[in-house]
Design a protein around this motif. Sequence first.
Motif, short mmCIF file in Angstrom:
data_model
loop_
_atom_site.label_atom_id
_atom_site.label_comp_id
_atom_site.label_asym_id
_atom_site.label_seq_id
_atom_site.Cartn_x
_atom_site.Cartn_y
_atom_site.Cartn_z
N GLU A 180 0.69 -1.27 -0.06
CA GLU A 180 -0.63 0.25 0.34
C GLU A 180 0.86 1.22 -0.19
O GLU A 180 2.38 1.45 0.58
N ASP A 224 1.38 7.14 3.74
CA ASP A 224 1.31 8.09 4.17
C ASP A 224 2.39 8.89 4.13
O ASP A 224 2.78 8.13 6.03
N GLU A 225 2.80 10.04 3.85
CA GLU A 225 4.28 10.73 4.46
C GLU A 225 3.67 12.05 3.99
O GLU A 225 3.46 12.55 4.08
N ASP A 226 4.67 12.81 5.03
CA ASP A 226 4.37 14.53 5.15
C ASP A 226 5.81 14.62 4.21
O ASP A 226 6.26 13.81 3.70
N ARG A 261 6.09 9.25 8.16
CA ARG A 261 5.55 7.78 7.40
C ARG A 261 4.61 8.11 9.39
O ARG A 261 4.42 7.86 9.80
N TYR A 262 3.40 8.07 8.29
CA TYR A 262 2.68 7.68 9.41
C TYR A 262 1.40 6.16 8.67
O TYR A 262 0.89 6.28 7.88
N LEU A 301 -1.25 3.59 8.26
CA LEU A 301 -2.84 3.99 7.54
C LEU A 301 -3.80 3.73 8.60
O LEU A 301 -5.09 4.27 8.12
N GLY A 347 -3.10 6.29 11.69
CA GLY A 347 -2.08 8.40 12.49
C GLY A 347 -1.23 7.88 12.20
O GLY A 347 -1.08 9.18 12.13
N VAL A 387 4.09 0.43 6.12
CA VAL A 387 3.00 1.51 6.62
C VAL A 387 1.64 1.68 7.39
O VAL A 387 0.71 2.21 7.41
#
Length: 100
Positions: free
Chosen positions: A40, A43-45, A50-51, A53, A56, A70
């Motif tokens: 998958e 979720d990165e800024d 990394r956060y 999924l 959060g 992830v």
Amino acid sequence: MKDFETERCPDPVDAASNNEMEAVATALRNRTIEAQQSQEAPDEDEQGNRYCLDCGETIPPARVEAIAAVRCVHCASLRERQGRIGRQKGGAGRSFGEEM
């Protein structure tokens, strides 16, 4: 890794053992391929944090580096347990006193 297909075994027990090792090796290869194909998107800024999924929460950089995670440890463990319980017949997925 040893090539089990090229090794001929006159003993039926050795042959069965080799067949089992071949099956395990094939299953591991297939699982690795499936894992690589079903990755998958993380979720990165902008800073590279990394956060998870699922919840959060921030995933520790060491975990991300080690396994390209992830999900946080907690959420990954929950998913793993839920997957196992769903596939099991009886055992950990059953409650005490539950009739069959």
